[in-house]
Design a protein around this motif. Structure first.
Motif, PDB file in Angstrom:
ATOM      1  N   UNK A 199     117.455  55.208 113.622  1.00 29.93           N
ATOM      2  CA  UNK A 199     118.054  53.871 113.575  1.00 29.93           C
ATOM      3  C   UNK A 199     116.960  52.806 113.655  1.00 29.93           C
ATOM      4  N   UNK A 200     116.093  52.797 112.647  1.00 28.54           N
ATOM      5  CA  UNK A 200     114.920  51.919 112.669  1.00 28.54           C
ATOM      6  C   UNK A 200     114.972  50.835 111.598  1.00 28.54           C
ATOM      7  N   UNK A 201     116.030  50.797 110.814  1.00 24.19           N
ATOM      8  CA  UNK A 201     116.178  49.769 109.774  1.00 24.19           C
ATOM      9  C   UNK A 201     117.663  49.419 109.690  1.00 24.19           C
ATOM     10  N   UNK A 202     118.132  48.655 110.662  1.00 19.11           N
ATOM     11  CA  UNK A 202     119.555  48.382 110.802  1.00 19.11           C
ATOM     12  C   UNK A 202     119.929  47.042 110.165  1.00 19.11           C
ATOM     13  N   UNK A 203     121.242  46.796 110.118  1.00 16.21           N
ATOM     14  CA  UNK A 203     121.739  45.507 109.672  1.00 16.21           C
ATOM     15  C   UNK A 203     122.104  45.480 108.204  1.00 16.21           C
ATOM     16  N   UNK A 204     122.671  44.354 107.790  1.00 20.72           N
ATOM     17  CA  UNK A 204     123.172  44.215 106.424  1.00 20.72           C
ATOM     18  C   UNK A 204     122.061  44.228 105.381  1.00 20.72           C
ATOM     19  N   UNK A 205     120.830  43.898 105.814  1.00 20.44           N
ATOM     20  CA  UNK A 205     119.682  43.953 104.897  1.00 20.44           C
ATOM     21  C   UNK A 205     118.693  45.050 105.289  1.00 20.44           C
ATOM     22  N   UNK A 206     119.054  45.881 106.244  1.00 26.53           N
ATOM     23  CA  UNK A 206     118.186  46.948 106.762  1.00 26.53           C
ATOM     24  C   UNK A 206     116.829  46.394 107.214  1.00 26.53           C
ATOM     25  N   UNK A 262     111.370  46.558 116.819  1.00 30.41           N
ATOM     26  CA  UNK A 262     110.900  45.388 117.553  1.00 30.41           C
ATOM     27  C   UNK A 262     112.036  44.394 117.771  1.00 30.41           C
ATOM     28  N   UNK A 263     112.865  44.200 116.742  1.00 27.95           N
ATOM     29  CA  UNK A 263     114.000  43.292 116.894  1.00 27.95           C
ATOM     30  C   UNK A 263     115.070  43.914 117.784  1.00 27.95           C
ATOM     31  N   UNK A 264     115.267  45.226 117.669  1.00 30.05           N
ATOM     32  CA  UNK A 264     116.205  45.893 118.568  1.00 30.05           C
ATOM     33  C   UNK A 264     115.773  45.716 120.028  1.00 30.05           C
ATOM     34  N   UNK A 265     114.463  45.782 120.262  1.00 30.75           N
ATOM     35  CA  UNK A 265     113.949  45.570 121.612  1.00 30.75           C
ATOM     36  C   UNK A 265     114.317  44.166 122.105  1.00 30.75           C
ATOM     37  N   UNK A 266     114.138  43.171 121.265  1.00 31.22           N
ATOM     38  CA  UNK A 266     114.451  41.800 121.654  1.00 31.22           C
ATOM     39  C   UNK A 266     115.935  41.638 121.979  1.00 31.22           C
ATOM     40  N   UNK A 267     116.790  42.273 121.161  1.00 28.44           N
ATOM     41  CA  UNK A 267     118.225  42.198 121.409  1.00 28.44           C
ATOM     42  C   UNK A 267     118.563  42.857 122.750  1.00 28.44           C
ATOM     43  N   UNK A 268     118.029  44.053 122.971  1.00 26.30           N
ATOM     44  CA  UNK A 268     118.317  44.762 124.215  1.00 26.30           C
ATOM     45  C   UNK A 268     117.803  43.994 125.431  1.00 26.30           C
ATOM     46  N   UNK A 269     116.648  43.409 125.301  1.00 28.95           N
ATOM     47  CA  UNK A 269     116.107  42.621 126.403  1.00 28.95           C
ATOM     48  C   UNK A 269     116.969  41.393 126.677  1.00 28.95           C
ATOM     49  N   UNK A 270     117.541  40.830 125.621  1.00 28.33           N
ATOM     50  CA  UNK A 270     118.434  39.676 125.793  1.00 28.33           C
ATOM     51  C   UNK A 270     119.750  40.056 126.454  1.00 28.33           C
TER      52      UNK A 270
END
Length: 385
Positions: free
Chosen positions: A363-370, A375-383
């Protein structure tokens, strides 16, 4: 609008007293396995009502399917089917029971190791037993789609698969069967359905006004009836509309021809696998942070969501987005859902563990545009902390 191929063969039999229709829906010579969860369907008389409707057919029971259905439990059902030569599955319960039954339907005739079905996302499924549903918990929409999510306790893994061969042949939806649900399960259903819609709606504009307006109507309906479903558990109209909204939220229609996200779900699955939170609890934690951290990629749809769903029209663009995120968080909390890891005694040590799970499961290229990397997942989880 994007090209699409929409197919949904599931027959919906809706309304009070509709369980009696099972006699005409299930083949007369079927050897039936009833699959259910923790016993509420037995205690409240639903299983007896189902068995009465099935008449003289051969019937076996298989209970104990967990809220996050486990591979280990479901394999026992596969063994029973093979030993008793059962040929029709009937799920009596909510999304977990139905998801589990879909896996069993695919695994029973499968020649290899059934875990491969999940590792390959369903691409190896070439046969499946026919199945029907008696829905008792509106939430996942599993009663009218071909998706399933299964956990394997020994691996702390939660994976999904899909196959057109596991669409339910029919689903019976009787709103009265939801009257005895605990409030927590009702709230779970509202939040789960809400975020199912958001995963298909909150992406980027695709010039698909039918899908957008349809999604917005479902969101507004859930906002309106969610609190009422908790306050008036035996209001037939409220429960009927909740049941139908949850089904519509994930039967494929609002997602046809538009980009879809599902990153919130992917992070949520890992939280459930590691920490055992309810599926909807994980989604309520992740979505507000996801909306905030991905506001640039989702700006146009966030502003549309603010205006059309929450009637937010004043202020600058970022102010309106902030207000829409705040309204979303408040809505979840009004249903009894906490929206921070700290509310569940989960600390910062969770972030690297969850990232490792995401990486292990690809799960390393997620989202509607992959374009949502680790790194972004980390930011989301930290938030979410």
């Amino acid at each position: 609008m994007q090209n699409f191929d929409y197919y949904n063969p599931t027959r919906i039999v809706f309304g009070q007293g509709s369980i009696t229709r099972l006699d005409e829906l299930v083949p007369a010579d079927a050897r039936v396995l009833l699959l259910y969860g923790g016993g509420s369907a037995e205690r409240n008389g639903t299983l007896a009502e189902v068995e009465a409707a099935l008449g003289q057919r051969t019937i076996r029971r298989f209970g104990g399917i967990e809220p996050n259905p486990s591979y280990e439990t479901l394999i026992e059902a596969v063994t029973l089917i093979r030993s008793e030569q059962l040929d029709f599955l009937l799920a009596v319960g909510g999304g977990s029971v139905i998801d589990g039954t879909k896996f069993v339907a695919a695994a029973a005739p499968y020649d290899g190791e059934p875990w491969q079905i999940l590792e390959q996302g369903g691409s190896v499924v070439s046969r499946a037993l026919p199945m029907g549903c008696v829905l008792t918990l509106p939430a996942t929409g599993s009663e009218m789609n071909c998706f399933s999510v299964i956990s394997r306790k020994s691996l702390q893994a939660k994976l999904a698969f899909s196959s057109e061969l596991v669409f339910p042949v029919f689903s019976v939806l009787d709103p009265v069967k939801t009257y005895s649900l605990p409030p927590r399960q009702v709230a779970n259903g509202v939040v789960d359905a809400f975020i199912h819609v958001m995963e298909q709606y909150l992406t980027y504009p695709a010039n698909a006004p039918v899908q957008d307006r349809y999604a917005e109507a479902l969101l507004q309906t859930l906002i309106e009836i969610g609190p009422r479903a908790l306050a008036s558990p035996q209001d037939y109209d409220v429960r009927a509309n909740l049941m139908w909204t949850a089904t519509q939220a994930l039967n494929g229609l609002i997602g046809a021809g538009v980009p879809q996200d599902w990153a919130t779900h992917m992070l949520g699955h890992e939280i459930t696998a590691l920490y055992g939170l309810d599926h909807a609890q994980t989604l309520a934690i992740v979505l507000p942070a996801m909306m905030d951290l991905r506001r640039e990629a989702k700006r146009d749809k966030l502003l549309q969501y603010a205006a059309r769903v929450w009637n937010i029209h004043s202020g600058g663009a970022d102010e309106r987005i902030d207000a829409a995120i705040a309204q979303t968080r408040t809505f979840f909390e009004s249903l009894g859902f906490k929206t921070r890891f700290a509310d569940y005694a989960i600390g910062a040590e969770a972030v690297p563990r969850l990232l490792a799970q995401l990486e292990a499961h690809g799960m390393t290229a997620l989202g509607e545009r992959q374009d949502m990397d680790l790194a972004l997942s980390r930011r989301v989880l930290e938030a979410c902390l």
